[in-house]
Design a protein around this motif. Structure first.
Motif, PDB file in Angstrom:
ATOM      1  N   THR A  19      -3.401   2.654   2.640  1.00  0.00           N
ATOM      2  CA  THR A  19      -4.587   2.261   3.380  1.00  0.00           C
ATOM      3  C   THR A  19      -4.621   0.741   3.477  1.00  0.00           C
ATOM      4  OG1 THR A  19      -6.982   2.575   3.619  1.00  0.00           O
ATOM      5  CG2 THR A  19      -6.144   2.292   1.364  1.00  0.00           C
ATOM      6  N   ALA A  20      -5.070   0.248   4.632  1.00  0.00           N
ATOM      7  CA  ALA A  20      -5.084  -1.194   4.877  1.00  0.00           C
ATOM      8  C   ALA A  20      -6.380  -1.605   5.554  1.00  0.00           C
ATOM      9  CB  ALA A  20      -3.903  -1.599   5.752  1.00  0.00           C
ATOM     10  N   LEU A  21      -6.888  -2.740   5.127  1.00  0.00           N
ATOM     11  CA  LEU A  21      -8.064  -3.360   5.729  1.00  0.00           C
ATOM     12  C   LEU A  21      -7.768  -4.847   5.788  1.00  0.00           C
ATOM     13  CD1 LEU A  21     -10.957  -2.935   6.765  1.00  0.00           C
ATOM     14  CD2 LEU A  21     -11.746  -3.294   4.424  1.00  0.00           C
ATOM     15  N   LYS A  22      -7.570  -5.347   7.002  1.00  0.00           N
ATOM     16  CA  LYS A  22      -7.114  -6.729   7.161  1.00  0.00           C
ATOM     17  C   LYS A  22      -7.872  -7.425   8.283  1.00  0.00           C
ATOM     18  CE  LYS A  22      -2.397  -5.548   5.860  1.00  0.00           C
ATOM     19  NZ  LYS A  22      -1.021  -5.944   6.058  1.00  0.00           N
ATOM     20  N   GLY A  23      -7.860  -8.750   8.227  1.00  0.00           N
ATOM     21  CA  GLY A  23      -8.490  -9.557   9.253  1.00  0.00           C
ATOM     22  C   GLY A  23      -9.960  -9.795   8.951  1.00  0.00           C
ATOM     23  N   SER A  24     -10.648 -10.387   9.899  1.00  0.00           N
ATOM     24  CA  SER A  24     -12.081 -10.641   9.776  1.00  0.00           C
ATOM     25  C   SER A  24     -12.815  -9.376  10.177  1.00  0.00           C
ATOM     26  CB  SER A  24     -12.485 -11.807  10.675  1.00  0.00           C
ATOM     27  OG  SER A  24     -13.879 -12.017  10.595  1.00  0.00           O
ATOM     28  N   VAL A  25     -13.367  -8.682   9.190  1.00  0.00           N
ATOM     29  CA  VAL A  25     -13.979  -7.377   9.438  1.00  0.00           C
ATOM     30  C   VAL A  25     -15.479  -7.403   9.159  1.00  0.00           C
ATOM     31  CG1 VAL A  25     -11.834  -6.125   9.000  1.00  0.00           C
ATOM     32  CG2 VAL A  25     -13.411  -6.527   7.135  1.00  0.00           C
ATOM     33  N   ASP A  26     -16.199  -6.608   9.935  1.00  0.00           N
ATOM     34  CA  ASP A  26     -17.634  -6.462   9.745  1.00  0.00           C
ATOM     35  C   ASP A  26     -17.938  -5.032   9.299  1.00  0.00           C
ATOM     36  OD1 ASP A  26     -17.500  -4.874  12.064  1.00  0.00           O
ATOM     37  OD2 ASP A  26     -18.162  -6.504  13.365  1.00  0.00           O
ATOM     38  N   GLU A  27     -19.218  -4.701   9.197  1.00  0.00           N
ATOM     39  CA  GLU A  27     -19.600  -3.378   8.708  1.00  0.00           C
ATOM     40  C   GLU A  27     -19.071  -2.250   9.582  1.00  0.00           C
ATOM     41  OE1 GLU A  27     -23.319  -5.800   7.427  1.00  0.00           O
ATOM     42  OE2 GLU A  27     -21.676  -6.039   8.827  1.00  0.00           O
ATOM     43  N   ASN A  57      -4.162  -7.606   2.243  1.00  0.00           N
ATOM     44  CA  ASN A  57      -3.548  -8.902   2.529  1.00  0.00           C
ATOM     45  C   ASN A  57      -4.096  -9.422   3.854  1.00  0.00           C
ATOM     46  OD1 ASN A  57      -1.923 -11.085   2.143  1.00  0.00           O
ATOM     47  ND2 ASN A  57      -0.081  -9.874   1.759  1.00  0.00           N
ATOM     48  N   GLY A  58      -4.890 -10.466   3.801  1.00  0.00           N
ATOM     49  CA  GLY A  58      -5.528 -11.012   5.002  1.00  0.00           C
ATOM     50  C   GLY A  58      -6.948 -10.527   5.211  1.00  0.00           C
ATOM     51  N   PHE A  59      -7.467  -9.735   4.275  1.00  0.00           N
ATOM     52  CA  PHE A  59      -8.841  -9.244   4.372  1.00  0.00           C
ATOM     53  C   PHE A  59      -9.826 -10.392   4.229  1.00  0.00           C
ATOM     54  CE2 PHE A  59     -12.549  -7.819   1.796  1.00  0.00           C
ATOM     55  CZ  PHE A  59     -13.209  -7.113   2.782  1.00  0.00           C
ATOM     56  N   LYS A 105      -6.841  17.336  -6.072  1.00  0.00           N
ATOM     57  CA  LYS A 105      -6.078  16.167  -5.610  1.00  0.00           C
ATOM     58  C   LYS A 105      -6.247  15.082  -6.667  1.00  0.00           C
ATOM     59  CE  LYS A 105      -7.052  17.370  -0.808  1.00  0.00           C
ATOM     60  NZ  LYS A 105      -7.598  16.915   0.479  1.00  0.00           N
ATOM     61  N   ILE A 106      -5.149  14.774  -7.383  1.00  0.00           N
ATOM     62  CA  ILE A 106      -5.220  13.881  -8.532  1.00  0.00           C
ATOM     63  C   ILE A 106      -4.478  12.575  -8.245  1.00  0.00           C
ATOM     64  CG2 ILE A 106      -4.651  13.614 -10.979  1.00  0.00           C
ATOM     65  CD1 ILE A 106      -4.701  16.709 -11.122  1.00  0.00           C
ATOM     66  N   CYS A 107      -5.214  11.482  -8.297  1.00  0.00           N
ATOM     67  CA  CYS A 107      -4.604  10.164  -8.133  1.00  0.00           C
ATOM     68  C   CYS A 107      -4.033   9.736  -9.474  1.00  0.00           C
ATOM     69  CB  CYS A 107      -5.632   9.157  -7.642  1.00  0.00           C
ATOM     70  SG  CYS A 107      -4.924   7.523  -7.377  1.00  0.00           S
ATOM     71  N   THR A 108      -2.737   9.466  -9.492  1.00  0.00           N
ATOM     72  CA  THR A 108      -2.071   9.103 -10.746  1.00  0.00           C
ATOM     73  C   THR A 108      -1.778   7.610 -10.874  1.00  0.00           C
ATOM     74  OG1 THR A 108       0.113   9.537  -9.801  1.00  0.00           O
ATOM     75  CG2 THR A 108      -0.999  11.384 -10.923  1.00  0.00           C
ATOM     76  N   ALA A 109      -1.894   6.855  -9.762  1.00  0.00           N
ATOM     77  CA  ALA A 109      -1.620   5.412  -9.831  1.00  0.00           C
ATOM     78  C   ALA A 109      -2.237   4.715  -8.629  1.00  0.00           C
ATOM     79  CB  ALA A 109      -0.117   5.146  -9.871  1.00  0.00           C
ATOM     80  N   PHE A 110      -2.536   3.429  -8.824  1.00  0.00           N
ATOM     81  CA  PHE A 110      -3.170   2.618  -7.791  1.00  0.00           C
ATOM     82  C   PHE A 110      -2.540   1.228  -7.764  1.00  0.00           C
ATOM     83  CE2 PHE A 110      -6.636  -0.558  -7.042  1.00  0.00           C
ATOM     84  CZ  PHE A 110      -6.734  -0.389  -5.671  1.00  0.00           C
ATOM     85  N   ALA A 111      -2.147   0.785  -6.579  1.00  0.00           N
ATOM     86  CA  ALA A 111      -1.634  -0.578  -6.378  1.00  0.00           C
ATOM     87  C   ALA A 111      -2.526  -1.277  -5.373  1.00  0.00           C
ATOM     88  CB  ALA A 111      -0.198  -0.545  -5.867  1.00  0.00           C
ATOM     89  N   ASN A 112      -3.011  -2.453  -5.735  1.00  0.00           N
ATOM     90  CA  ASN A 112      -3.880  -3.250  -4.884  1.00  0.00           C
ATOM     91  C   ASN A 112      -3.115  -4.497  -4.441  1.00  0.00           C
ATOM     92  OD1 ASN A 112      -5.947  -4.746  -3.717  1.00  0.00           O
ATOM     93  ND2 ASN A 112      -7.294  -4.656  -5.479  1.00  0.00           N
ATOM     94  N   VAL A 113      -3.060  -4.727  -3.133  1.00  0.00           N
ATOM     95  CA  VAL A 113      -2.370  -5.889  -2.581  1.00  0.00           C
ATOM     96  C   VAL A 113      -3.412  -6.789  -1.929  1.00  0.00           C
ATOM     97  CG1 VAL A 113      -0.615  -6.685  -0.949  1.00  0.00           C
ATOM     98  CG2 VAL A 113      -0.316  -4.502  -2.130  1.00  0.00           C
ATOM     99  N   HIS A 114      -3.366  -8.077  -2.264  1.00  0.00           N
ATOM    100  CA  HIS A 114      -4.315  -9.056  -1.706  1.00  0.00           C
ATOM    101  C   HIS A 114      -3.612 -10.405  -1.633  1.00  0.00           C
ATOM    102  CE1 HIS A 114      -7.909 -11.650  -1.511  1.00  0.00           C
ATOM    103  NE2 HIS A 114      -8.538 -10.579  -1.065  1.00  0.00           N
ATOM    104  N   HIS A 115      -4.033 -11.233  -0.688  1.00  0.00           N
ATOM    105  CA  HIS A 115      -3.373 -12.523  -0.464  1.00  0.00           C
ATOM    106  C   HIS A 115      -3.734 -13.598  -1.493  1.00  0.00           C
ATOM    107  CE1 HIS A 115      -7.155 -12.438   1.853  1.00  0.00           C
ATOM    108  NE2 HIS A 115      -7.278 -13.687   1.433  1.00  0.00           N
TER     109      HIS A 115
END
Length: 149
Positions: A19-27, A57-59, A105-115
């Protein structure tokens, strides 16, 4: 980054929810992103273990309200799929969070990427662990997730 990106996809072969959320974002952009995330999660088969790669990255939230609209989405996703979000440990007063497992549905790991290199280094030091890590490079995060069993 001028281009807005609000996307999510399920990779069945690697069992990774990207999942990605990047750029100048509003609600309204946050709402679109949440919808893509919900759609991608619905594609994960019941009784499946999966990993999450969040690319921010770029959020750049356009307002405090946009940031507030975004900041609980991933912790709630993790908690509703069996993984206690490490973000909780950033707060002196730990927020109440119930850990459940929707549809097996079991989440076993999480990686967070940010600039923000300093923020990611601080998160790695304070709350990073063997199942939740923080990166500035998406490829490095994906490699880390792929190494986990």
């Amino acid at each position: 980054m001028n281009t807005k990106v609000t996307e999510s996809r399920w990779d069945q072969s690697g069992k990774i929810l990207f999942t990605a959320l990047k750029g100048s974002v509003d609600e309204s952009d946050i709402s679109v992103w949440k919808n893509t995330l919900s759609t991608a999660v619905s594609l994960i088969p019941e009784n499946t273990e999966f990993k999450v790669l969040l690319d921010l990255n770029g959020f750049e939230p356009s307002s405090l309200s946009a940031h507030k609209a975004m900041r609980n989405v991933i912790p709630e996703l993790l908690a509703s799929h069996g993984l206690r979000p490490a973000f909780i440990d950033l707060f002196d007063e730990k927020p109440e969070m119930t850990i459940t497992c929707e549809e097996g549905k079991i989440c076993t790991a999480f990686a967070n990427v940010h600039h923000d290199e300093n923020k990611m280094a601080d998160y790695r030091k304070r709350i990073g662990g063997d199942r939740q890590q923080f990166f500035t490079d998406k490829d490095e995060a994906a490699q880390w997730l792929n190494r986990l069993t």
